[in-house]
Design a protein around this motif. Structure first.
Motif, PDB file in Angstrom:
ATOM      1  N   LEU A 141      40.698  53.911 113.631  1.00 51.58           N
ATOM      2  CA  LEU A 141      41.342  54.232 114.610  1.00 51.58           C
ATOM      3  C   LEU A 141      42.105  53.375 115.620  1.00 51.58           C
ATOM      4  CD1 LEU A 141      39.175  57.318 115.277  1.00 51.58           C
ATOM      5  CD2 LEU A 141      41.398  57.565 114.273  1.00 51.58           C
ATOM      6  N   GLY A 142      41.740  52.003 115.262  1.00 53.82           N
ATOM      7  CA  GLY A 142      42.349  50.976 116.094  1.00 53.82           C
ATOM      8  C   GLY A 142      41.489  51.020 117.287  1.00 53.82           C
ATOM      9  N   ILE A 143      40.523  51.541 117.524  1.00 48.82           N
ATOM     10  CA  ILE A 143      39.897  51.359 118.902  1.00 48.82           C
ATOM     11  C   ILE A 143      39.461  49.973 119.311  1.00 48.82           C
ATOM     12  CG2 ILE A 143      37.667  52.401 120.302  1.00 48.82           C
ATOM     13  CD1 ILE A 143      38.114  54.765 118.552  1.00 48.82           C
ATOM     14  N   PRO A 144      39.101  49.076 118.386  1.00 48.39           N
ATOM     15  CA  PRO A 144      38.616  47.927 118.861  1.00 48.39           C
ATOM     16  C   PRO A 144      39.758  47.019 119.538  1.00 48.39           C
ATOM     17  CG  PRO A 144      37.638  48.321 116.833  1.00 48.39           C
ATOM     18  CD  PRO A 144      38.655  49.273 117.060  1.00 48.39           C
ATOM     19  N   SER A 145      41.009  47.573 118.998  1.00 54.12           N
ATOM     20  CA  SER A 145      42.229  46.537 119.631  1.00 54.12           C
ATOM     21  C   SER A 145      42.882  47.571 120.871  1.00 54.12           C
ATOM     22  CB  SER A 145      43.210  46.246 118.410  1.00 54.12           C
ATOM     23  OG  SER A 145      43.774  47.514 118.229  1.00 54.12           O
ATOM     24  N   ASP A 146      42.709  48.744 120.681  1.00 50.65           N
ATOM     25  CA  ASP A 146      43.107  49.402 121.897  1.00 50.65           C
ATOM     26  C   ASP A 146      42.393  50.764 122.204  1.00 50.65           C
ATOM     27  OD1 ASP A 146      45.037  50.924 123.564  1.00 50.65           O
ATOM     28  OD2 ASP A 146      46.428  51.286 122.514  1.00 50.65           O
ATOM     29  N   PRO A 147      41.343  50.406 123.042  1.00 51.57           N
ATOM     30  CA  PRO A 147      40.221  51.565 123.430  1.00 51.57           C
ATOM     31  C   PRO A 147      40.739  52.371 124.359  1.00 51.57           C
ATOM     32  CG  PRO A 147      39.733  49.329 124.510  1.00 51.57           C
ATOM     33  CD  PRO A 147      40.977  49.024 123.680  1.00 51.57           C
ATOM     34  N   THR A 148      41.823  52.947 124.040  1.00 50.65           N
ATOM     35  CA  THR A 148      42.394  54.177 125.057  1.00 50.65           C
ATOM     36  C   THR A 148      42.676  55.451 124.328  1.00 50.65           C
ATOM     37  OG1 THR A 148      44.576  53.497 124.650  1.00 50.65           O
ATOM     38  CG2 THR A 148      43.530  52.376 126.451  1.00 50.65           C
ATOM     39  N   SER A 149      42.855  56.638 124.873  1.00 44.63           N
ATOM     40  CA  SER A 149      43.172  57.868 124.239  1.00 44.63           C
ATOM     41  C   SER A 149      44.420  57.860 123.715  1.00 44.63           C
ATOM     42  CB  SER A 149      43.054  58.861 125.463  1.00 44.63           C
ATOM     43  OG  SER A 149      41.911  58.993 125.983  1.00 44.63           O
ATOM     44  N   GLU A 150      45.499  57.081 124.215  1.00 43.27           N
ATOM     45  CA  GLU A 150      46.739  57.205 124.087  1.00 43.27           C
ATOM     46  C   GLU A 150      47.011  56.340 122.677  1.00 43.27           C
ATOM     47  OE1 GLU A 150      46.489  57.892 128.021  1.00 43.27           O
ATOM     48  OE2 GLU A 150      45.720  56.325 126.957  1.00 43.27           O
ATOM     49  N   GLY A 151      46.024  55.137 122.542  1.00 37.30           N
ATOM     50  CA  GLY A 151      46.018  54.425 121.376  1.00 37.30           C
ATOM     51  C   GLY A 151      45.502  55.061 120.194  1.00 37.30           C
ATOM     52  N   VAL A 152      44.708  55.809 120.246  1.00 39.77           N
ATOM     53  CA  VAL A 152      43.988  56.529 119.234  1.00 39.77           C
ATOM     54  C   VAL A 152      45.002  57.544 118.854  1.00 39.77           C
ATOM     55  CG1 VAL A 152      42.401  58.538 118.712  1.00 39.77           C
ATOM     56  CG2 VAL A 152      41.639  56.338 119.602  1.00 39.77           C
ATOM     57  N   LEU A 153      45.760  58.276 119.711  1.00 37.36           N
ATOM     58  CA  LEU A 153      46.778  59.534 119.333  1.00 37.36           C
ATOM     59  C   LEU A 153      47.945  58.536 118.471  1.00 37.36           C
ATOM     60  CD1 LEU A 153      46.639  61.630 122.500  1.00 37.36           C
ATOM     61  CD2 LEU A 153      45.755  62.204 120.289  1.00 37.36           C
ATOM     62  N   ALA A 154      48.432  57.380 119.025  1.00 33.55           N
ATOM     63  CA  ALA A 154      49.490  56.869 118.671  1.00 33.55           C
ATOM     64  C   ALA A 154      49.011  56.197 117.073  1.00 33.55           C
ATOM     65  CB  ALA A 154      49.853  55.746 119.407  1.00 33.55           C
ATOM     66  N   ARG A 155      47.856  56.040 116.963  1.00 31.76           N
ATOM     67  CA  ARG A 155      47.384  55.611 115.472  1.00 31.76           C
ATOM     68  C   ARG A 155      47.667  56.689 114.564  1.00 31.76           C
ATOM     69  NH1 ARG A 155      44.762  51.007 113.073  1.00 31.76           N
ATOM     70  NH2 ARG A 155      45.455  49.956 114.897  1.00 31.76           N
ATOM     71  N   LEU A 156      47.202  57.845 114.921  1.00 31.44           N
ATOM     72  CA  LEU A 156      47.058  59.164 114.264  1.00 31.44           C
ATOM     73  C   LEU A 156      48.515  59.677 113.935  1.00 31.44           C
ATOM     74  CD1 LEU A 156      44.272  61.238 116.121  1.00 31.44           C
ATOM     75  CD2 LEU A 156      44.036  60.057 113.873  1.00 31.44           C
ATOM     76  N   ALA A 157      49.476  59.374 114.789  1.00 34.29           N
ATOM     77  CA  ALA A 157      50.770  59.692 114.876  1.00 34.29           C
ATOM     78  C   ALA A 157      51.366  58.778 113.664  1.00 34.29           C
ATOM     79  CB  ALA A 157      51.487  60.016 115.802  1.00 34.29           C
ATOM     80  N   ASP A 158      50.954  57.868 113.497  1.00 31.17           N
ATOM     81  CA  ASP A 158      51.658  56.692 112.693  1.00 31.17           C
ATOM     82  C   ASP A 158      51.306  56.859 111.084  1.00 31.17           C
ATOM     83  OD1 ASP A 158      52.879  54.652 111.530  1.00 31.17           O
ATOM     84  OD2 ASP A 158      51.925  53.074 112.883  1.00 31.17           O
ATOM     85  N   PRO A 159      52.132  57.715 110.453  1.00 29.53           N
ATOM     86  CA  PRO A 159      52.059  57.568 108.860  1.00 29.53           C
ATOM     87  C   PRO A 159      51.544  56.271 108.063  1.00 29.53           C
ATOM     88  CG  PRO A 159      54.123  58.376 109.729  1.00 29.53           C
ATOM     89  CD  PRO A 159      53.550  57.564 110.770  1.00 29.53           C
ATOM     90  N   ALA A 160      51.898  54.963 108.825  1.00 29.22           N
ATOM     91  CA  ALA A 160      51.405  54.147 108.170  1.00 29.22           C
ATOM     92  C   ALA A 160      49.815  53.979 108.171  1.00 29.22           C
ATOM     93  CB  ALA A 160      51.896  52.593 108.771  1.00 29.22           C
ATOM     94  N   HIS A 161      49.283  54.691 108.703  1.00 26.81           N
ATOM     95  CA  HIS A 161      47.731  54.561 109.107  1.00 26.81           C
ATOM     96  C   HIS A 161      47.055  55.849 108.421  1.00 26.81           C
ATOM     97  CE1 HIS A 161      47.937  51.128 111.382  1.00 26.81           C
ATOM     98  NE2 HIS A 161      48.563  51.268 112.265  1.00 26.81           N
ATOM     99  N   THR A 162      47.765  56.713 108.170  1.00 27.39           N
ATOM    100  CA  THR A 162      47.274  58.123 107.628  1.00 27.39           C
ATOM    101  C   THR A 162      46.144  57.902 106.509  1.00 27.39           C
ATOM    102  OG1 THR A 162      49.160  59.298 108.038  1.00 27.39           O
ATOM    103  CG2 THR A 162      47.783  60.368 106.619  1.00 27.39           C
ATOM    104  N   ALA A 163      46.555  57.017 105.591  1.00 28.67           N
ATOM    105  CA  ALA A 163      45.672  56.849 104.110  1.00 28.67           C
ATOM    106  C   ALA A 163      44.311  55.921 104.678  1.00 28.67           C
ATOM    107  CB  ALA A 163      46.375  56.201 103.076  1.00 28.67           C
TER     108      ALA A 163
END
Length: 556
Positions: free
Chosen positions: A376-398
Motif C-alpha cells: 500500500l506504499g505506507i512506508p514511503s507515504d504514510p498518509t490517507s491520500e497516499g494509500v488512496l492514490a496507490r489503490l487507484a493506480d492500476p500499476a499496483h492492483t496486482a
C-alpha cells in the motif's frame, strides 16, 4: 486457619481452568477452582474457539447446543476485510477459517466465533451446577508449598480477608499471562515480552451493519495510516472492539478517555454521525513467549500461564484448552490406578512443542501484515491520500491483491488446529516420528501414532471421536475382533474395545484415513490421540498390546 482437602486445586477460572474442572467432573474427580476476579470475564477478549477446542468441550460433557447458541453465525463472522475505513474502500477480503458445511467432513464441531465474555459465564454456570466442582470467585492464590505427598496452598477471600489452606495432591495453574503461580516457582518465559502495545476500545453500536452490508465479517483491518487498527465484531448489531497501537513510552491508557476514544472510533469508521457508546478502554501488550518449563513437581502450568501468543490466529485460548485435556486425562488415570505418576513427565514433552509451534506461527502471521503495508506504499507515504492514490493506480492492483492473499494462512490454520501430532510422549511408536507441520492450512486426517483420531460420522449421528472413552484406553479393531479382544489378556488397564464394522460403522473412507489393514487396530488415549497402532493381528508389534499399554502408561 482451617484447611480444605481436595485432590486438585485449579488456580484461575478462565476457559482453560474451567475446562480442566469439567474434564475432572466427567471422571467424577472433585476439584476446587479459585479465581481472584469477582466473576466471569465481562469485557470482550478472545473470540476464536476452534474445532479442536469444541471437540474437547464435547468430551467434557458441556452443553454444546448452549455453546453454539452463543456463536456468531458464519454468515456474519465468516470473512475478514482489509479496508481504508470501516465504511471506506475495500482493499481485500478473505474467508475467516473454514466454517461452511464442507468442514463437517473432518470435525463434528467447526470453528466458531464465540466471545470469551459470553463463553466464560456459560462454563462457570455449568461448573456451579456440578457437585464435584467447587468454584470460588473473589478468592486469590497466595502461596503453595510442596512436599512428598502433596501441596499446601494458602488462599485469601478478597471480600473478607479470610485466609485458609488447601491441601491438594496437585495444583493446576491457569492464572493467566501474569501468572503469580509461575512467578513464585521462578519459571522464566522465553521470547520477547512486548512486541507492540495496543489500546482496546470496547463500544456499543447498533448502526454498523448497514455500513458493511455487502462485506460482513468478524475482523476489519483499517489500513489508513491516520487511524490504523482493527475492528472486531463480537456482535455486528451491538458489540464491537477497536484496537489501535500506542507507544507506552509516551502515553498511557489514562490518556485515552471516553471522549478521545469515541473520536478515534468515529475516525476509523469514517462516519461521525454513527451513534456509539464507549463501554471501556484498556491496554494490552502483545508478546510471544513460552514458559521455560510447564511443571514444577506437583504444580503444572496451563494456558496463558505457560505461553503467550500474539492474537494473530486466535491460538492462545485454544492451545490452553488442549493443555487442560492433555494434563487432566493423565491425572485421572493416576487417580484411578491405571497409570504411573511418571506419566506426568510426558505432559510437558507433548504440550510445550505445540505451544512453541503455535507461538511462532502467531508471530509469522503478525509480521506478514507488513507485506500489505508495503504494497500500500505506507512506508514511503504514510498518509490517507497516499494509500488512496496507490489503490487507484492500476500499476499496483496486482501487488496489493497478492499481498492480501499472502495473509490467507493467518485465517486458515486447520492443520495446526487438528493436525498436530505428538512426536514423543505417552506413546508407543514403532518407527520414525512424524514430520513437522510445514503448511498450517493443510490438513489430511490420519491415524499415525501421536495424531488425533480421524473423525467420521456414524449412522446414529455420533462421531468416531465420541467412541473414545474419556476414562480408559480405547482399542479400535478393524477386523479379527475376537483375536484382538483376546490379545488384551488380563491387563489391569481399563480398555474399551470398539469393533469397527460391528459396534460402529464409520465407512470405508475412515479406514482409508487410518491407513490400517483390515485386521489391524488402533489404541487411542482418553484425549483422542492415537497411542499405538498395528497393521495386523499377526504381528502386533514386538510385544503386543500389553507391552504397548505398559510403555504408554509407564506402569513398569
Amino acid at each position: 486457619m482451617h484447611t480444605i482437602d481436595v485432590p486438585y486445586l485449579i488456580v484461575g477460572a478462565g476457559p482453560v481452568g474451567l475446562t480442566a474442572a469439567h474434564l475432572f467432573a466427567a471422571a467424577d474427580q472433585p476439584c476446587l477452582v479459585v479465581e481472584r476476579r469477582d466473576g466471569p470475564q465481562r469485557h470482550p477478549a478472545a473470540h476464536v474457539v476452534n474445532a479442536r477446542t469444541l471437540e474437547i468441550f464435547r468430551q467434557a460433557g458441556i452443553d454444546m447446543e448452549a455453546v453454539h447458541a452463543l456463536a456468531n453465525p458464519p454468515a456474519d463472522a465468516g470473512h475478514v476485510n482489509f479496508v481504508t475505513r470501516l465504511n471506506g474502500e475495500l482493499i481485500g477480503r478473505l474467508p475467516f477459517e473454514r466454517q461452511g458445511p464442507e468442514v463437517f467432513e473432518v470435525t463434528p464441531t467447526p470453528l466458531r466465533n464465540i466471545s470469551q465474555h459470553r463463553l466464560e459465564p456459560l462454563l462457570a454456570a455449568a461448573a456451579a451446577d456440578t457437585s464435584t466442582i467447587d468454584l470460588r470467585y473473589g478468592h486469590e492464590w497466595l502461596t503453595s508449598e510442596q512436599d512428598h505427598d502433596g501441596v499446601t496452598s494458602t488462599i485469601r477471600n478478597r471480600a473478607t480477608g479470610e485466609e485458609f489452606n488447601v491441601r491438594s495432591t496437585y495444583v493446576l495453574a491457569a492464572d493467566g499471562a501474569g501468572s503469580r503461580v509461575r512467578k513464585s516457582l521462578g519459571i522464566d518465559m522465553i521470547g520477547p515480552p512486548s512486541l507492540q502495545s495496543f489500546i482496546a476500545i470496547h463500544f456499543a453500536a447498533t448502526e454498523l451493519r448497514p455500513l458493511i452490508a455487502d462485506r460482513l465479517g468478524v475482523l476489519h483491518f483499517v489500513m489508513d495510516p491516520a487511524v490504523s487498527g482493527t475492528f472486531i465484531a463480537h456482535d455486528l448489531d451491538h458489540e464491537w472492539v477497536f484496537m489501535t497501537a500506542f507507544d507506552p513510552e509516551n502515553e498511557s491508557v489514562d490518556d485515552f478517555d471516553h471522549e478521545r476514544a469515541a473520536t478515534i472510533v468515529h475516525e476509523a469508521i469514517g462516519a461521525d454521525h454513527v451513534d456509539i457508546d464507549i463501554v471501556s478502554v484498556g491496554s494490552w501488550h502483545m508478546s510471544a513467549q513460552v514458559a521455560q518449563r510447564m511443571r514444577d513437581g506437583r504444580i503444572f502450568l496451563m494456558g496463558d500461564a505457560a505461553h503467550r501468543f500474539p492474537p494473530t490466529g486466535g491460538l492462545g485460548l485454544n492451545t490452553g484448552v488442549a493443555d487442560a485435556q492433555g494434563l487432566v486425562w493423565r491425572l485421572n488415570a493416576i487417580a484411578e490406578g491405571w497409570a504411573d505418576p511418571t506419566i506426568l513427565e510426558t505432559y510437558e514433552v507433548e504440550r510445550r512443542p505445540v505451544a512453541g509451534v503455535n507461538c511462532e506461527q502467531s508471530m509469522t502471521n503478525a509480521f506478514k501484515l507488513a507485506t500489505l503495508i508495503e504494497a500500500l506504499g505506507i512506508p514511503s507515504d504514510p498518509t490517507s491520500e497516499g494509500v488512496l492514490a496507490r489503490l487507484a493506480d492500476p500499476a499496483h492492483t496486482a501487488s496489493i491483491a497478492a499481498a492480501v492473499q499472502e495473509q490467507q494462512t493467518h485465517f486458515d490454520m486447520l492443520g495446526l488446529q487438528l493436525g498436530y501430532c505428538y512426536a514423543d510422549g505417552a506413546l508407543a511408536r514403532d518407527g520414525d516420528p512424524p514430520a513437522p507441520i510445514t503448511d498450517p492450512s493443510d490438513f489430511a486426517p490420519h491415524a499415525d501414532v501421536g495424531a488425533r483420531l480421524p473423525h467420521a460420522w456414524l449412522d446414529d449421528g455420533r462421531s468416531t471421536l465420541d467412541l473414545v472413552d474419556g476414562g480408559a484406553m480405547t482399542l479400535f479393531s478393524l477386523g479379527e475382533h475376537d483375536k484382538w479382544a483376546a490379545s488384551l489378556g488380563d491387563t489391569d488397564t481399563p480398555v474399551r474395545h470398539v469393533r469397527v464394522g460391528i459396534d460402529a460403522i464409520p465407512g470405508e473412507s475412515w479406514a482409508s484415513e487410518c491407513r490400517v489393514r483390515p485386521d489391524g487396530a488402533l489404541l487411542v488415549r482418553p484425549d483422542q490421540h492415537v497411542a499405538w497402532r498395528s497393521d495386523s493381528i499377526a504381528s502386533p508389534g514386538p510385544a503386543g498390546v500389553g507391552a504397548a499399554l505398559d510403555q504408554i502408561l509407564r506402569t513398569h
